[in-house]
Design a protein around this motif. Structure first.
Motif, PDB file in Angstrom:
ATOM      1  N   THR A 223      37.668  85.627  -9.143  1.00 16.00           N
ATOM      2  CA  THR A 223      37.023  84.860 -10.289  1.00 16.00           C
ATOM      3  C   THR A 223      36.088  83.732  -9.721  1.00 16.00           C
ATOM      4  N   ASP A 224      35.450  83.648  -8.768  1.00 18.46           N
ATOM      5  CA  ASP A 224      34.466  82.689  -8.331  1.00 18.46           C
ATOM      6  C   ASP A 224      33.165  83.044  -9.361  1.00 18.46           C
ATOM      7  N   ALA A 225      32.361  82.339  -9.109  1.00 17.16           N
ATOM      8  CA  ALA A 225      31.147  82.202 -10.028  1.00 17.16           C
ATOM      9  C   ALA A 225      30.406  83.520 -10.314  1.00 17.16           C
ATOM     10  N   THR A 226      29.868  84.004  -9.041  1.00 20.33           N
ATOM     11  CA  THR A 226      29.218  85.309  -8.722  1.00 20.33           C
ATOM     12  C   THR A 226      29.870  86.658  -9.599  1.00 20.33           C
ATOM     13  N   PRO A 227      31.026  86.811  -9.019  1.00 20.91           N
ATOM     14  CA  PRO A 227      31.727  87.846  -9.646  1.00 20.91           C
ATOM     15  C   PRO A 227      31.766  87.757 -11.417  1.00 20.91           C
ATOM     16  N   ALA A 228      32.413  86.493 -11.366  1.00 25.28           N
ATOM     17  CA  ALA A 228      32.647  86.043 -12.934  1.00 25.28           C
ATOM     18  C   ALA A 228      31.476  86.356 -13.899  1.00 25.28           C
ATOM     19  N   ALA A 229      30.482  86.148 -13.445  1.00 31.87           N
ATOM     20  CA  ALA A 229      29.470  86.104 -14.476  1.00 31.87           C
ATOM     21  C   ALA A 229      28.779  87.526 -14.682  1.00 31.87           C
ATOM     22  N   PHE A 230      29.585  88.707 -14.018  1.00 31.24           N
ATOM     23  CA  PHE A 230      29.458  89.907 -14.418  1.00 31.24           C
ATOM     24  C   PHE A 230      30.337  90.389 -15.385  1.00 31.24           C
ATOM     25  N   GLY A 231      31.573  89.618 -15.177  1.00 32.23           N
ATOM     26  CA  GLY A 231      32.855  90.265 -15.785  1.00 32.23           C
ATOM     27  C   GLY A 231      33.567  89.316 -16.715  1.00 32.23           C
TER      28      GLY A 231
END
Length: 459
Positions: A175-183
């Motif tokens: 749930t950190d910033a990078t994966p979160a921005a895609f999902g």
């Protein structure tokens, strides 16, 4: 608009506006509908897909006169990976005459990473990932919302509308910033339990693998990884949305917590949480630093490729190595290099997959530079840090090394200018359908355009 509490799914609006500047941007995702509804989507996909040729070439087939489309798209993000970090990894692991797997990709360019933050000139990971994921520049801390807080469609959502499988793999919290921005779509990257809830109830990527179990269980429920209250950084369960693992299992995810469980599962929908927080311990040298993920990035990526490649329509996969960034924040060159080596081993695996699966676009890029890293000759008279200081923020910034240049008697040191991000552009390499369009200087929003087109997305 978005109901932040309801299980809604996004539908594209028709209100795109220019998005290169900070004042006018693509507003995108305006209409949301209930998951119980029925939506007919006319995708207008290209009639023929570009075919990647083993060895890094690609065909020139283009659907209906447009850009080439890809069956599969794999975006590999080295968090904090600037050009000097990439060279330090090269020198330490393969030497001056060697070549990293990420450097062996056919096309090369670089990306500017400026966000549209009204206060800070240098991006954070959330704004940078949002630019790659949505083509929109936004403020630091924003996760796939524009400067007004309006959600904007992500590459993962474009892929789902093209009926492709999707996955998120990271050594950070999932749930950190990078994966979160895609999902997910949130106004503040810190809202990690809401990000997890959206994964489960809204976007539902087929594969989610990484750390961050603490954000999935409520306070008092340790989950599979015991909490460590003595850790300098709190590692305790803290979900604000109840037991999100149970909710994931209820909608069909197979929840796994070890390498053995990951290897054994045959499910097409996997939630793998392998650590409380990140899958390493970021700290200056000798102060509790550790890079030994219980499930290596390459292992997680191999499983994701195996699962996602079963989909007849292809897939979109985001892979992130977070350790380069976090170790650079701590000015820990040894473990930044080790994390970079793990990243390159993963890229090598992805390249092998692409060679065996024509029509796969592979892109490797840094989201920003961290640490102001410089590769220097060994010189005792050129130490920029204050070796007499006892202030941690000063002592951690002294030069690291020396490191041996692989295959030689040469050595180098790594020097730092900061423990924060810098504004330098980041290197990009790519191969596969449409990769030639990335062989230029560009903003990270331009990378989104190429990947969206490769997915058969709306122009």
């Amino acid at each position: 608009m978005v109901d932040p509490t309801g299980p809604d799914r996004p539908v594209d609006g028709d209100d795109d506006v220019p998005h290169r500047g900070g004042s006018t941007m693509r507003t995108g995702l305006r209409t949301w509908i209930s998951t119980g509804g029925t939506v007919a989507l006319t995708l207008g996909l290209a009639a023929s897909a570009a075919v990647d040729v083993p060895g890094g070439g690609q065909s020139t087939e283009r659907g209906r006169g447009g850009p080439p489309t890809a069956r599969n798209v794999v975006l590999v993000v080295g968090d904090g990976l600037g050009v000097a970090a990439r060279d330090a990894i090269r020198l330490a692991t393969v030497g001056q005459d060697g070549r990293l797997a990420m450097d062996a990709l056919r096309h090369a360019g670089w990306t500017r990473t400026d966000s549209a933050d009204p206060v800070e000139a240098v991006t954070d990971s959330a704004a940078s990932a949002t630019a790659f994921a949505t083509g929109v520049r936004t403020y630091n801390g924003a996760v796939s919302v524009d400067v007004e807080g309006t959600p904007v469609t992500t590459l993962l959502e474009h892929a789902q509308r093209a009926r492709k499988a999707t996955g998120l793999v990271t050594t950070a919290q999932v749930t950190d910033a990078t994966p979160a921005a895609f999902g997910a779509h949130v106004a503040d990257r810190a809202d990690q339990s809401e990000i997890a809830r959206q994964y489960v109830e809204v976007t539902r990527p087929d594969v989610i693998l990484g750390g961050g179990e603490d954000w999935w269980y409520p306070e008092g429920d340790e989950g599979a990884h015991p909490d460590d209250p003595d850790d300098p950084r709190p590692e305790v369960s803290r979900s604000t949305a109840g037991d999100l693992v149970a909710r994931a299992e209820a909608v069909g995810y197979d929840h796994v917590t070890t390498a053995e469980e990951l290897a054994a599962t045959r499910s097409g929908r996997i939630l793998g949480l392998f650590a409380n927080e990140e899958m390493f311990e970021q700290a200056p040298e000798g102060q509790g630093d550790e890079y030994e993920p219980t499930v290596p990035l390459a292992t997680m990526t191999a499983k994701a490729l195996d699962v996602l490649s079963r989909d007849r329509q292809g897939f979109f996969l985001l892979v992130e190595e977070e350790g380069v960034d976090e170790m650079a924040h701590a000015n820990n060159a040894a473990l930044a290099i080790r994390a970079g080596q793990a990243l390159d081993e993963t890229v090598d695996l992805v390249r092998d997959f692409a060679d065996r699966h024509p029509g796969t676009l592979v892109v490797v890029v840094g989201d920003h530079e961290t640490g102001g890293l410089a590769v220097e000759n060994v010189d005792v008279e050129d130490e920029s840090g204050d070796t007499g200081s006892t202030e941690p923020s000063v002592t951690q910034s002294v030069e690291d090394g020396p490191f041996t240049v692989a295959g030689s008697d040469l050595q180098f040191t790594v020097d730092w200018t900061t423990g924060s991000h810098t504004g330098g552009a980041t290197p990009l390499t790519a191969q596969g359908p449409g990769a030639d369009r990335l062989a230029r200087t560009q903003h990270s929003t331009d990378v989104f355009d190429v990947l969206r087109d490769a997915l058969g997305g709306r122009r």
